[in-house]
Write a protein that holds these residues in place. Sequence first.
Motif, PDB file in Angstrom:
ATOM      1  N   CYS A  56     -35.933  61.356 -52.685  1.00 34.72           N
ATOM      2  CA  CYS A  56     -36.057  60.588 -53.926  1.00 34.72           C
ATOM      3  C   CYS A  56     -35.888  59.092 -53.709  1.00 34.72           C
ATOM      4  O   CYS A  56     -35.753  58.342 -54.676  1.00 34.72           O
ATOM      5  CB  CYS A  56     -35.030  61.073 -54.948  1.00 34.72           C
ATOM      6  SG  CYS A  56     -35.353  62.738 -55.571  1.00 34.72           S
ATOM      7  N   ARG A  62     -38.416  58.513 -62.628  1.00 36.14           N
ATOM      8  CA  ARG A  62     -38.390  59.854 -62.052  1.00 36.14           C
ATOM      9  C   ARG A  62     -36.951  60.322 -61.831  1.00 36.14           C
ATOM     10  O   ARG A  62     -36.607  61.472 -62.138  1.00 36.14           O
ATOM     11  CB  ARG A  62     -39.145  59.885 -60.726  1.00 36.14           C
ATOM     12  CG  ARG A  62     -39.147  61.254 -60.071  1.00 36.14           C
ATOM     13  CD  ARG A  62     -39.972  61.285 -58.808  1.00 36.14           C
ATOM     14  NE  ARG A  62     -39.421  60.461 -57.749  1.00 36.14           N
ATOM     15  CZ  ARG A  62     -39.905  60.411 -56.508  1.00 36.14           C
ATOM     16  NH1 ARG A  62     -40.977  61.125 -56.209  1.00 36.14           N
ATOM     17  NH2 ARG A  62     -39.343  59.649 -55.601  1.00 36.14           N
ATOM     18  N   LEU A  83     -35.276  63.581 -63.554  1.00 36.05           N
ATOM     19  CA  LEU A  83     -34.714  64.669 -62.765  1.00 36.05           C
ATOM     20  C   LEU A  83     -33.229  64.854 -63.041  1.00 36.05           C
ATOM     21  O   LEU A  83     -32.713  65.973 -62.956  1.00 36.05           O
ATOM     22  CB  LEU A  83     -34.955  64.404 -61.275  1.00 36.05           C
ATOM     23  CG  LEU A  83     -36.427  64.358 -60.846  1.00 36.05           C
ATOM     24  CD1 LEU A  83     -36.542  64.135 -59.352  1.00 36.05           C
ATOM     25  CD2 LEU A  83     -37.151  65.633 -61.258  1.00 36.05           C
ATOM     26  N   TRP A 100     -40.625  74.734 -62.103  1.00 33.64           N
ATOM     27  CA  TRP A 100     -41.796  74.002 -61.636  1.00 33.64           C
ATOM     28  C   TRP A 100     -41.921  72.631 -62.280  1.00 33.64           C
ATOM     29  O   TRP A 100     -42.654  71.758 -61.776  1.00 33.64           O
ATOM     30  CB  TRP A 100     -43.076  74.796 -61.891  1.00 33.64           C
ATOM     31  CG  TRP A 100     -43.316  75.164 -63.328  1.00 33.64           C
ATOM     32  CD1 TRP A 100     -42.974  76.321 -63.948  1.00 33.64           C
ATOM     33  CD2 TRP A 100     -43.955  74.353 -64.335  1.00 33.64           C
ATOM     34  NE1 TRP A 100     -43.349  76.303 -65.264  1.00 33.64           N
ATOM     35  CE2 TRP A 100     -43.961  75.092 -65.532  1.00 33.64           C
ATOM     36  CE3 TRP A 100     -44.523  73.086 -64.327  1.00 33.64           C
ATOM     37  CZ2 TRP A 100     -44.506  74.597 -66.709  1.00 33.64           C
ATOM     38  CZ3 TRP A 100     -45.067  72.588 -65.506  1.00 33.64           C
ATOM     39  CH2 TRP A 100     -45.055  73.349 -66.670  1.00 33.64           C
ATOM     40  N   HIS A 155     -39.767  70.370 -62.243  1.00 37.33           N
ATOM     41  CA  HIS A 155     -39.188  69.395 -61.323  1.00 37.33           C
ATOM     42  C   HIS A 155     -40.283  68.707 -60.505  1.00 37.33           C
ATOM     43  O   HIS A 155     -40.352  67.470 -60.422  1.00 37.33           O
ATOM     44  CB  HIS A 155     -38.187  70.101 -60.401  1.00 37.33           C
ATOM     45  CG  HIS A 155     -37.415  69.178 -59.506  1.00 37.33           C
ATOM     46  ND1 HIS A 155     -37.975  68.582 -58.401  1.00 37.33           N
ATOM     47  CD2 HIS A 155     -36.125  68.745 -59.552  1.00 37.33           C
ATOM     48  CE1 HIS A 155     -37.079  67.834 -57.797  1.00 37.33           C
ATOM     49  NE2 HIS A 155     -35.943  67.903 -58.478  1.00 37.33           N
ATOM     50  N   THR A 156     -41.172  69.513 -59.911  1.00 39.75           N
ATOM     51  CA  THR A 156     -42.273  68.950 -59.138  1.00 39.75           C
ATOM     52  C   THR A 156     -43.291  68.268 -60.030  1.00 39.75           C
ATOM     53  O   THR A 156     -43.812  67.191 -59.697  1.00 39.75           O
ATOM     54  CB  THR A 156     -42.961  70.054 -58.312  1.00 39.75           C
ATOM     55  OG1 THR A 156     -41.993  70.671 -57.453  1.00 39.75           O
ATOM     56  CG2 THR A 156     -44.091  69.490 -57.487  1.00 39.75           C
ATOM     57  N   ALA A 157     -43.569  68.879 -61.186  1.00 44.07           N
ATOM     58  CA  ALA A 157     -44.562  68.302 -62.098  1.00 44.07           C
ATOM     59  C   ALA A 157     -44.122  66.935 -62.602  1.00 44.07           C
ATOM     60  O   ALA A 157     -44.955  66.027 -62.774  1.00 44.07           O
ATOM     61  CB  ALA A 157     -44.796  69.255 -63.270  1.00 44.07           C
ATOM     62  N   GLY A 188     -42.263  64.707 -61.029  1.00 43.27           N
ATOM     63  CA  GLY A 188     -42.495  63.722 -59.982  1.00 43.27           C
ATOM     64  C   GLY A 188     -43.959  63.365 -59.838  1.00 43.27           C
ATOM     65  O   GLY A 188     -44.315  62.188 -59.694  1.00 43.27           O
ATOM     66  N   MET A 189     -44.844  64.347 -59.886  1.00 48.56           N
ATOM     67  CA  MET A 189     -46.269  64.092 -59.764  1.00 48.56           C
ATOM     68  C   MET A 189     -46.808  63.300 -60.951  1.00 48.56           C
ATOM     69  O   MET A 189     -47.657  62.416 -60.800  1.00 48.56           O
ATOM     70  CB  MET A 189     -47.023  65.414 -59.636  1.00 48.56           C
ATOM     71  CG  MET A 189     -46.748  66.167 -58.346  1.00 48.56           C
ATOM     72  SD  MET A 189     -47.226  65.215 -56.886  1.00 48.56           S
ATOM     73  CE  MET A 189     -48.987  65.049 -57.144  1.00 48.56           C
ATOM     74  N   GLU A 213     -38.580  71.464 -45.752  1.00 48.54           N
ATOM     75  CA  GLU A 213     -38.583  71.401 -47.218  1.00 48.54           C
ATOM     76  C   GLU A 213     -37.177  71.054 -47.696  1.00 48.54           C
ATOM     77  O   GLU A 213     -36.216  71.773 -47.413  1.00 48.54           O
ATOM     78  CB  GLU A 213     -39.014  72.745 -47.809  1.00 48.54           C
ATOM     79  CG  GLU A 213     -39.019  72.795 -49.327  1.00 48.54           C
ATOM     80  CD  GLU A 213     -39.374  74.173 -49.851  1.00 48.54           C
ATOM     81  OE1 GLU A 213     -39.183  74.408 -51.066  1.00 48.54           O
ATOM     82  OE2 GLU A 213     -39.818  75.021 -49.052  1.00 48.54           O
TER      83      GLU A 213
END
Length: 474
Positions: free
Chosen positions: A199, A244, A248, A261, A263-265, A267-268, A405
Amino acid sequence: MDADRHGAGTPRLFAAAPPAGLADPPGVMVRKHAGGVLFASLAIACWPVLVWYVRGSFDGSNDPWGLLALATAIGVLWRAAPASPPERPLLLPTALLLLYTAATLAALPLSLRALLAALALAALGSAWRLGRRLDFPVAALALLALPLTASLQFYCGYPLRVLTGSLAVALLRLNGLTVELEGAVLLWDGRQIAIDAPCSGIRMLWAGAYLMAAAAALFRFSSRQTLAAAALTGCIVIAANAVRAAALFSLETGLLVLPAWVHTAAGMSVFLAAGLLIIHGLYRIDRTQSAEPACLPVRMSGYAAPTRPTQLICLLAALAPLAHGVGSAAPAAVPFPGWPIRFEGRPLTALPLTPLEDRLQQDFPGRVGRFTDGQREIILRWVTRESRQLHPSSDCFKASGYRVEALPIQSVGDQRWSRYLASRGATRLEVAERIHSPDGGQWSDVSAWYWAAQLGRTHGPWWAVTVAAPSPLQ
């Protein structure tokens, strides 16, 4: 360019273009390709950087996107229409090559010498093909092409996380939350939410810088326009990373109960919004009138002819790495206390070092040991001084072909551990890592430890502990 324009004593660095429709005589053909020869000579003069570049680009410890920046820079120079060269076009490349040679003799890190080599090549390409002393977009692409992701994460990761955390705290307080920041950890309602290494925004910053540099090169931005675009891009990326982190935080604390999901969305989505803002800003800058004069009309070809001083400096730069012991100093001796015999209550059994760990011991300011407690593999590194040699263990796993990861930071009692999954084929490991000192200091990542040591907030020696165990998901 004839001798009357520069005087009889001025060397002819650029060959005049032949009349249209006539074939080039052999002498002119040689001069036309002399620029490429000089470019190759400069690259060969920096041969240690070339070796470092190839290794760093393909060993897995750095992101491979630098190759995209390199291809973009080459494409910009290749497709450019020849322009009138600046006066004394080899002046800046030669000066940068001299600085590179001095840095080599002083045994400065290869990453710093690579910056000078990249700028020298960018300056030569700018004069050779673009008619500029140094084209800022091409220089930016040359710097972005260097495999420095791991180094940037090491040196800049923690300061960027602190900056991101400060801005995120301001945003959260606007929403009525009494959030505090301790280092790179957000404190709220007795809970600790760490802003971990992924991050820090290093990748988002690189992507934004590449987008800016590629667009500036495409639209032929002036130096002033490029600097304005770079400042705008930096502000947008930092602000986006703070948004971001705040989003989060809301997910990690349960203030917003949403599927995993998201969490990833999140950031994107922030990254996409930042990219659109950068594109809009670049469009507005492109619409502004540049204060710099346009390039002069083409009156000659853009092929440089190497001069004897430049050739001699290239030879000196190529030989400089062969000098031994220049600028080296022996570290102060610190007595080694010996390896512990138990870890978390379990007896340790020493294991032989792997070839990778054996290489790590070379020039390492301390010692490296490999152990097992019967269930897990434990790597202990005893470090006497702050050094880039103490890099994250994830770099070693990446260099060995593992896919890494990141996992959330884990608190075990009063200890904080950074964690990640390392997978290769059927092997799947959960790795935890921390650094601690005898005075009670602890750090979950090497960047935070390095800056604490640099600022005098902790004093060595330190212990870096890496624990690898089969993942429960295996």
